[in-house]
Design a protein around this motif. Structure first.
Motif, PDB file in Angstrom:
ATOM      1  N   THR A 121     -33.007  15.105 -31.044  1.00 18.24           N
ATOM      2  CA  THR A 121     -33.612  16.389 -30.661  1.00 18.24           C
ATOM      3  C   THR A 121     -32.541  17.394 -30.245  1.00 18.24           C
ATOM      4  OG1 THR A 121     -35.575  15.191 -29.889  1.00 18.24           O
ATOM      5  CG2 THR A 121     -35.326  17.468 -29.166  1.00 18.24           C
ATOM      6  N   ALA A 122     -31.591  16.935 -29.442  1.00 15.17           N
ATOM      7  CA  ALA A 122     -30.504  17.816 -29.003  1.00 15.17           C
ATOM      8  C   ALA A 122     -29.689  18.321 -30.192  1.00 15.17           C
ATOM      9  CB  ALA A 122     -29.608  17.080 -28.012  1.00 15.17           C
ATOM     10  N   LEU A 123     -29.471  17.469 -31.201  1.00 19.06           N
ATOM     11  CA  LEU A 123     -28.712  17.878 -32.388  1.00 19.06           C
ATOM     12  C   LEU A 123     -29.455  18.950 -33.172  1.00 19.06           C
ATOM     13  CD1 LEU A 123     -27.323  14.470 -33.722  1.00 19.06           C
ATOM     14  CD2 LEU A 123     -26.064  16.276 -32.535  1.00 19.06           C
ATOM     15  N   VAL A 124     -30.767  18.807 -33.314  1.00 19.74           N
ATOM     16  CA  VAL A 124     -31.561  19.818 -34.025  1.00 19.74           C
ATOM     17  C   VAL A 124     -31.495  21.153 -33.287  1.00 19.74           C
ATOM     18  CG1 VAL A 124     -33.890  20.481 -34.765  1.00 19.74           C
ATOM     19  CG2 VAL A 124     -33.104  18.120 -35.070  1.00 19.74           C
ATOM     20  N   ILE A 125     -31.635  21.115 -31.967  1.00 24.81           N
ATOM     21  CA  ILE A 125     -31.568  22.351 -31.179  1.00 24.81           C
ATOM     22  C   ILE A 125     -30.186  22.984 -31.289  1.00 24.81           C
ATOM     23  CG2 ILE A 125     -31.695  23.301 -28.854  1.00 24.81           C
ATOM     24  CD1 ILE A 125     -33.749  21.115 -28.193  1.00 24.81           C
ATOM     25  N   TYR A 126     -29.149  22.163 -31.196  1.00 28.90           N
ATOM     26  CA  TYR A 126     -27.771  22.649 -31.270  1.00 28.90           C
ATOM     27  C   TYR A 126     -27.487  23.278 -32.632  1.00 28.90           C
ATOM     28  CZ  TYR A 126     -22.632  22.221 -31.627  1.00 28.90           C
ATOM     29  OH  TYR A 126     -21.291  22.461 -31.822  1.00 28.90           O
TER      30      TYR A 126
END
Length: 642
Positions: A262-267
């Motif tokens: 999830t953090a990678l998609v947001i980043y």
């Protein structure tokens, strides 16, 4: 490359993905065995979004704790009040006894943001309820978020106030690693606490907060790098939802994959808003579902919990119908409730009074009424009322509670605890000892003794009789130790016929209890007592099966093979005891209600159980009557005490 800020459609899509995974998991759709990780995706998104909001307020010097918490109340509570109130009305014609009271307690805990702590405590108890029928169980995750909202604004405010000019990377990295290590440890050592409580989930929020805090300092991604990271992140979420199961170690290291994804998609979306992943997540249907995701999450669980309680199978027809209803309800409540109140300019005091204090008083009054009222059967139709009373109001421990008023170490030996014939010289010739399962078999034992024996009942919930030599090791509670010591003193006075029962399936899972009970039988035998071991009735898959007649089920039986499997430890213990003590007598009530294939929960039109492992009093008596009619009275063939 300019970093994206403000509204992001791909994040709405992430919300949609998260809530869809949770719904598919709870609706038992095949192939989504790990859909519960949708909750963890929400945690990362919340960490990111709330940190961005706080950052803007801090930088513009517009932050106010009062305004922040007033907005949180108006954003979250009105819709919760609507859904929970509808749920209360929906379950009222169906939920019985403790299930109804548990809902009322969880309702209040959910309103004040403590339902995760409540459910952790409730589901860790000896008589834990059936979790799938708890209508507000899903609010535990909302409580975790609300607790994060309590600590994070203050922590970030202090960092902005006193940490300017300092490098915040290392303290944050240390905290992130430390909270992740804590999650791994708790998931292994204390899995229930890890699942429900904030500390084990804190690193998930921090992944989101980290992207928000250091977005300007993280490497700027080109198109290809952003495409790869976003696709990798989405794949990590989806693969985990498919591969993981409820039996896996969680949260801990298994929670890292969907949350890091999830953090990678947001980043990736910070730098490239048109990646393939972002475009998929920004599809109109995803944005729509993401916009109503809070409503979807609140509405989706109560109806399926009611179906579980009513033992209604989740067929594909039921699943699709539920999904359609939940989507329509969610859109309506989003439009007319959620959006109606979230933008009201009410201050913290007004928001708190209207949405928390006043409802809390009403819910507390409802909870107290349910707790105190002797009879709530008015909720049911007339034809169902008598069945309700048999199931919910025929607990032998309640019917004869005058017997249990004495201090634990000074158990009651008065007429209140005497059954059968009048004792000669005031001394009963038999006793029933054990825990709540023993008192649940009182009606059965009464039928056997008739007017031939005088029976003294000495039972206590969660307190099977073991000799004093083992009591200190068996029980943490000193009252239970004192109780068994006093009972041992009484049993040493003269030989009697002693009926012994306990929740065998539970205690005999422990090798130590196998030893405790064998030694206890040896001690009773040495005192010259005639020992009558009462075997237990089958355990039901859930307490809902006890109410099958109220649910209009066609078949009130359970699988006999499953029941025998649960009793494997007891059967092993019985074999050992019979080899060592061949004179001990064994009476098996299961003979009345079980054949090789099925075990009944109803006998001669009468419901037998009051929950998943206790008989109700009338059901216990009915099994006793039927036992004597079919097999004769076993006590007539028993050699009496020496």
């Amino acid at each position: 490359m300019k970093i994206a800020s403000g509204y992001r459609a791909d994040i709405e899509g992430l919300r949609a993905l998260a809530v869809v995974l949770v719904i598919l998991y709870h609706y038992e759709v095949p192939g989504i065995s790990g859909g519960f990780i949708g909750v963890d995706v929400f945690f990362v998104i919340s960490g990111y979004v709330i940190t961005q909001l706080l950052q803007r307020n801090f930088e513009n010097a517009t932050f106010s704790f009062r305004d922040f918490y007033a907005r949180r109340i108006r954003r979250l509570v009105p819709l919760f009040l609507l859904v929970s109130s509808v749920t209360f009305l929906m379950i009222s014609p169906f939920y019985l006894g403790d299930a109804y009271y548990l809902f009322a307690k969880s309702w209040l805990a959910s309103l004040v943001g403590l339902s995760n702590i409540y459910y952790f405590q409730e589901l860790s108890q000896y008589f834990a309820p059936e979790s799938r029928s708890l209508s507000l169980l899903h609010t535990w995750s909302l409580a975790v978020e609300e607790q994060f909202y309590l600590i994070w604004p203050l922590a970030l405010y202090l960092a902005y106030r006193f940490g300017k000019g300092r490098d915040g990377h290392w303290p944050f990295r240390i905290m992130l690693v430390a909270t992740f290590a804590l999650s791994v440890y708790l998931a292994d050592a204390y899995p229930a606490a890890a699942y429900y409580l904030l500390p084990a989930r804190l690193f998930e929020f921090m992944l989101g907060t980290g992207v928000a805090l250091f977005s300007r300092q993280l490497p700027v991604l080109g198109r290809l790098s952003a495409e790869l990271l976003a696709a990798l992140g989405l794949a990590m979420i989806c693969v985990t939802a498919i591969v993981l199961t409820k039996h896996d170690h969680f949260p801990g290291y298994n929670a890292l994959w969907p949350t890091l994804g999830t953090a990678l998609v947001i980043y990736a979306g910070l730098h490239q808003s048109r990646t393939l992943t972002a475009r998929v997540l920004s599809l109109p249907v995803m944005v729509f579902l993401g916009g109503i995701s809070y409503s979807l999450y609140l509405w989706h669980w109560p109806p399926v919990a009611l179906l579980h309680y009513q033992l209604i199978e989740l067929t594909w027809t039921n699943r699709l119908l539920l999904i359609a209803i939940v989507v329509v309800l969610s859109w309506l409540s989003f439009r007319f409730v959620e959006n109606r109140y979230r933008h009201r300019p009410w201050n913290l005091k007004k928001s708190f009074l209207i949405f928390i204090l006043a409802p809390a008083l009403v819910i507390w009054a409802i909870q107290s009424t349910i707790r105190i009222a002797d009879d709530l059967s008015f909720r049911f139709s007339e034809e169902r009322r008598e069945l309700y009373r048999i199931i919910a109001q025929n607990n032998a421990a309640d019917l004869y509670k005058r017997c249990f008023k004495a201090e634990p170490a000074q158990f009651n030996t008065s007429d209140a605890c005497l059954f059968g014939a009048k004792p000669q010289d005031g001394q009963p010739d038999s006793m029933l000892i054990g825990d709540s399962h023993a008192i649940a078999l009182l009606g059965f034992v009464e039928q056997l003794i008739g007017e031939d024996h005088s029976l003294l009942v000495v039972t206590r919930a969660s307190t099977p009789f073991v000799i004093p030599e083992h009591s200190a090791a068996a029980f943490v509670d000193p009252e239970k130790v004192e109780r068994n010591t006093a009972l041992a003193d009484y049993l040493q006075q003269r030989p009697m016929t002693v009926f012994v029962n306990a929740w065998w399936n539970s205690y005999l899972q422990s090798e130590l209890y196998q030893t405790y009970f064998i030694d206890t039988l040896a001690w009773l035998d040495a005192q010259g007592h005639t020992i009558v071991m009462l075997e237990d009735v089958p355990e039901l898959p859930s307490s809902s099966y006890a109410e099958c007649l109220l649910k209009n089920m066609d078949d009130c039986s359970i699988d006999a093979a499953d029941a025998r499997l649960k009793m494997s430890n007891f059967l092993r213990f019985k074999q050992t005891a019979q080899q060592r003590f061949p004179d001990i007598n064994w009476i098996d009530p299961r003979k009345v209600i079980c054949d090789p294939l099925r075990c009944q929960t109803v006998l001669n039109g009468l419901p037998l159980y009051r929950d998943e492992n206790h008989l109700n009093y009338l059901g216990s008596k009915e099994i006793g009557r039927e036992y004597i009619e079919r097999f004769g009275n076993p006590l007539r063939n028993i050699k009496q005490a020496r």
